[in-house]
Motif scaffolding. Structure first.
Motif, mmCIF file in Angstrom:
data_model
loop_
_atom_site.group_PDB
_atom_site.id
_atom_site.type_symbol
_atom_site.label_atom_id
_atom_site.label_comp_id
_atom_site.label_asym_id
_atom_site.label_seq_id
_atom_site.Cartn_x
_atom_site.Cartn_y
_atom_site.Cartn_z
ATOM 1 N N GLY A 169 0.788 -1.226 0.000
ATOM 2 C CA GLY A 169 0.000 0.000 0.000
ATOM 3 C C GLY A 169 0.817 1.271 0.000
ATOM 4 N N VAL A 170 2.087 1.176 -0.379
ATOM 5 C CA VAL A 170 2.955 2.354 -0.423
ATOM 6 C C VAL A 170 2.706 3.111 -1.728
ATOM 7 C CG1 VAL A 170 5.357 3.182 -0.443
ATOM 8 C CG2 VAL A 170 4.711 1.204 0.974
ATOM 9 N N GLY A 171 2.462 4.409 -1.629
ATOM 10 C CA GLY A 171 2.237 5.210 -2.827
ATOM 11 C C GLY A 171 3.503 5.327 -3.655
ATOM 12 N N ARG A 172 3.376 5.232 -4.974
ATOM 13 C CA ARG A 172 4.561 5.312 -5.836
ATOM 14 C C ARG A 172 4.381 6.295 -6.993
ATOM 15 N NH1 ARG A 172 4.143 1.771 -10.265
ATOM 16 N NH2 ARG A 172 2.559 0.133 -10.120
ATOM 17 N N THR A 173 3.602 7.320 -6.751
ATOM 18 C CA THR A 173 3.479 8.384 -7.743
ATOM 19 C C THR A 173 4.838 8.975 -8.082
ATOM 20 O OG1 THR A 173 1.272 8.943 -6.956
ATOM 21 C CG2 THR A 173 2.430 10.633 -8.213
ATOM 22 N N HIS A 174 5.736 9.005 -7.095
ATOM 23 C CA HIS A 174 7.047 9.623 -7.278
ATOM 24 C C HIS A 174 8.164 8.589 -7.388
ATOM 25 C CE1 HIS A 174 5.254 13.528 -6.715
ATOM 26 N NE2 HIS A 174 4.695 13.114 -5.598
ATOM 27 N N VAL A 175 7.824 7.400 -7.860
ATOM 28 C CA VAL A 175 8.825 6.375 -8.156
ATOM 29 C C VAL A 175 9.028 6.350 -9.672
ATOM 30 C CG1 VAL A 175 9.389 3.913 -8.068
ATOM 31 C CG2 VAL A 175 8.203 4.996 -6.139
ATOM 32 N N ARG A 176 10.251 6.620 -10.099
ATOM 33 C CA ARG A 176 10.555 6.720 -11.532
ATOM 34 C C ARG A 176 11.451 5.566 -11.967
ATOM 35 N NH1 ARG A 176 14.824 9.391 -14.277
ATOM 36 N NH2 ARG A 176 15.550 10.359 -12.320
ATOM 37 N N SER A 177 11.140 4.993 -13.124
ATOM 38 C CA SER A 177 11.966 3.931 -13.692
ATOM 39 C C SER A 177 13.086 4.539 -14.532
ATOM 40 C CB SER A 177 11.123 3.005 -14.572
ATOM 41 O OG SER A 177 10.157 2.315 -13.798
#
Length: 327
Positions: A83-91
């Motif tokens: 349930g961790v938000g990953r809007t700001h996780v970039r590949s």
């Protein structure tokens, strides 16, 4: 301490740092070189802390970079699982890779091997952190490894600036990992700079000693940071408990004795449990005890993120285990 505590009470965190993949031999007690079966789990201090907060019903968004491959996608799938938000996780493509930790579920002759060459999380940029709406969160959490290399180092310091401008308190886990840094001297200077900017600092005796340049001066360093800039400084001493400096007070706390299965994951679980307890309205000393109980739970099970407790598991532990040791 209205700014720091009120921020944590919102129970909505932006967490900056790495997500990785953990491998651990199965069954427990197996040496890596003798293993024929491995289990996997989410890894990385920041990701584990965020996952732990979410396990307790809080909200946490992770800010990091992951590799554009199957391992990176494994990590993002795991973030979704917790349930961790990953809007700001970039590949990121190219030769960058997610970190991998191979560790054993045993204490005696424990072995951990970390792979961090060309780490994808170090590609986090100033543009990544400038895209965040800091006003949407209650507090920022990060761990020291985010400062170990560029461009992640400059990005993390920029995030500190933007968080402070938005009124967010900064919670800093020193989390010194020598293998991530170009030299101890660089690490000492950079981590000290980060500590000077933080509102809450959490570290163990060795980490504070490292920042002080002498293991014997670690506790004095922790106290000086509390006197100079930080509102809360937690100086952890393993089985001896912790000393916390907060608003002029000195709080001593013990630990929950358990038979450890492994030595890994305790710090991340402590941080998650501490944040969750403060957010739930517990006083600081009780919150530290609950964080210590979370650490005890995690070292007693295989894996790090898979071993993180939820509220029901924590309450059951507190009711059935003796402790904490004398404060």
């Amino acid at each position: 301490m209205p700014g720091l505590i009120s921020g944590i009470l919102q129970n909505d965190f932006v967490v900056i740092g790495r997500a990785g993949m953990d491998f651990f031999p199965h069954p427990a007690g197996t040496k890596t070189e003798e293993a024929t079966e491995f289990r996997s789990g989410l890894g990385g201090s920041a990701a584990n802390t965020a996952a732990g907060i979410c396990r307790f019903g809080g909200k946490a968004d992770l800010v990091t970079c992951v590799s554009d491959d199957s391992i990176g996608r494994y990590c993002t799938n795991q973030l979704d699982h917790y349930g961790v938000g990953r809007t700001h996780v970039r590949s990121v493509g190219g030769e960058f890779r997610n970190s991998l930790a191979v560790y054993e579920s045993r204490v005696e002759e424990h072995q951990t091997v970390i792979y961090r060459n060309g780490a994808a999380d170090f590609e986090m940029s100033i543009e990544d952190v400038e895209a965040i709406d800091y006003g949407a969160y209650g507090a920022l959490i990060t761990a020291g490894t985010v400062f170990a290399a560029e461009p992640s180092r400059s990005a993390a310091f920029r995030a500190f600036e933007l968080a402070k401008a938005a009124g967010l308190p900064i919670i800093f886990d020193i989390d010194y990992r020598p293998y991530s840094w170009p030299s101890p001297k660089v690490a000492e200077g950079v981590l000290s700079r980060a500590g000077d900017l933080a509102d809450m600092i959490v570290g163990n005796d060795e980490e504070f000693g490292f920042m002080a340049g002498d293991i014997g001066k670690g506790q004095a360093k922790a106290q000086s940071l509390a006197n100079k800039s930080a509102e809360i400084v937690i100086y952890k001493m393993g089985e001896k408990g912790a000393v916390t400096y907060a608003d002029g007070d000195v709080i001593t706390t013990g630990v929950y004795p358990v038979t450890a299965l492994k030595p890994t994951g305790a710090g991340d679980s402590f941080m998650a449990g501490l944040m969750a307890a403060i957010a739930a309205g517990h006083g600081l000393k009780d919150a530290i005890h609950r964080g210590s109980a979370c650490a005890a739970i995690v070292v007693g099970k295989p894996g790090c993120a898979p071993a993180l407790p939820n509220l029901a598991e924590l309450e059951s532990f507190l009711q059935t285990h003796p402790g904490p040791t004398s404060d």
